[in-house]
Write a protein that holds these residues in place. Structure first.
Motif, mmCIF file in Angstrom:
data_model
loop_
_atom_site.group_PDB
_atom_site.id
_atom_site.type_symbol
_atom_site.label_atom_id
_atom_site.label_comp_id
_atom_site.label_asym_id
_atom_site.label_seq_id
_atom_site.Cartn_x
_atom_site.Cartn_y
_atom_site.Cartn_z
ATOM 1 N N ASP A 66 0.864 -1.199 0.000
ATOM 2 C CA ASP A 66 0.000 0.000 0.000
ATOM 3 C C ASP A 66 0.893 1.239 0.000
ATOM 4 O O ASP A 66 1.052 1.905 1.031
ATOM 5 N N PRO A 68 0.544 4.348 -1.157
ATOM 6 C CA PRO A 68 0.034 5.669 -0.751
ATOM 7 C C PRO A 68 0.143 5.941 0.744
ATOM 8 O O PRO A 68 0.300 7.100 1.152
ATOM 9 N N GLU A 185 -4.205 0.556 -8.544
ATOM 10 C CA GLU A 185 -3.052 -0.296 -8.271
ATOM 11 C C GLU A 185 -1.843 0.140 -9.105
ATOM 12 O O GLU A 185 -0.709 0.133 -8.612
ATOM 13 N N SER A 188 -0.463 3.094 -7.413
ATOM 14 C CA SER A 188 0.200 2.707 -6.178
ATOM 15 C C SER A 188 1.588 2.146 -6.445
ATOM 16 O O SER A 188 2.551 2.464 -5.728
#
Length: 246
Positions: A66, A68, A185, A188
């Motif tokens: 993840d 972000p 995605e 990301s």
């Protein structure tokens, strides 16, 4: 999945904070002696840099889960967040810190310096060292600008395909789909790549400075850097408590 990942992120950061405290104490113990051993200082400096490298490698792996989250981390305070540049400290800040400490120590020790007395600390940075530090500063700033431009382009891409087009076609605001998930995605993973490059620049900046400084100067610089980082963390927590009490 999200909460599990965030626990991993928080543990990673807390382990790093604990390691920073430990490294700081080891450096202070040696610097507090009358004649700090250069070989011992070199060992501690290299160990500290290795810890930074290991931390960066762990972040690179975790950011794939993840990315972000690393650009506005919940495991640090809002005060610390306000100083972040691409998930961490701006690399050139390390050089500005060195300039600041060197100037402060030079002013404090000016009478001794005028008498030709030296202590081997950051007040004694030579003209040759200063030229090398200035050159490193220029290279680091250029790399910062490149990464900042890359980040700006990624943010501007939000107004283009695919997210903007997907949002325009939605009947229900915020409707989720495989297409949306794929686009997010992709974004990301791009962020994870930027974070890894920024961490590499942070590490290479510290390594570059240590190559220029003497072991004694390098140890003094690491102590100042770690004290600043750890103090910012503590100040942020204290401020958060004060804000929470109002």
């Amino acid at each position: 999945m999200a909460s599990s990942s965030h626990r991993l992120f928080h543990c990673c950061f807390q382990d790093w904070i604990n390691q920073q405290h430990q490294d700081l104490q080891e450096l202070l113990q040696v610097l507090d002696t009358d004649s700090p051993d250069s070989d011992h200082l070199r060992h501690l400096i290299q160990k500290s840099l290795q810890h930074f490298q290991d931390y960066s490698a762990t972040r690179a792996e975790l950011s794939k889960l993840d990315a972000p989250s690393f650009f506005c981390p919940s495991w640090i305070t809002s005060f610390e967040n306000s100083f972040l540049w691409l998930g961490g400290c701006r690399p050139s800040l390390a050089i500005r810190l060195l300039y600041s400490i060197s100037g402060s120590e030079l002013q404090a020790q000016l009478p001794d310096v005028l008498k030709g007395c030296t202590r081997g600390n950051l007040a004694d940075i030579s003209a040759t060292q200063l030229v090398s530090i200035n050159a490193l500063h220029g290279r680091v700033v250029r790399e910062e600008d490149r990464l900042s431009s890359r980040m700006a382009s990624m943010q501007e891409d939000t107004a283009d395909e695919p997210l903007a087009i997907i949002a325009k076609k939605l009947r229900t605001v915020g409707e989720y789909s495989r297409t949306v998930n794929s686009a997010i995605e992709t974004h990301s993973q791009a962020l994870a790549s930027v974070l890894e490059e920024a961490d590499k620049l942070r590490l290479s900046t510290f390594k570059g400075l240590q190559e220029i400084l003497t072991p004694l100067q390098g140890a003094h610089f690491l102590v100042a850097s770690k004290k600043l980082h750890l103090s910012m963390h503590e100040w942020g927590k204290q401020r958060a408590e004060q804000v929470g009490d109002t």
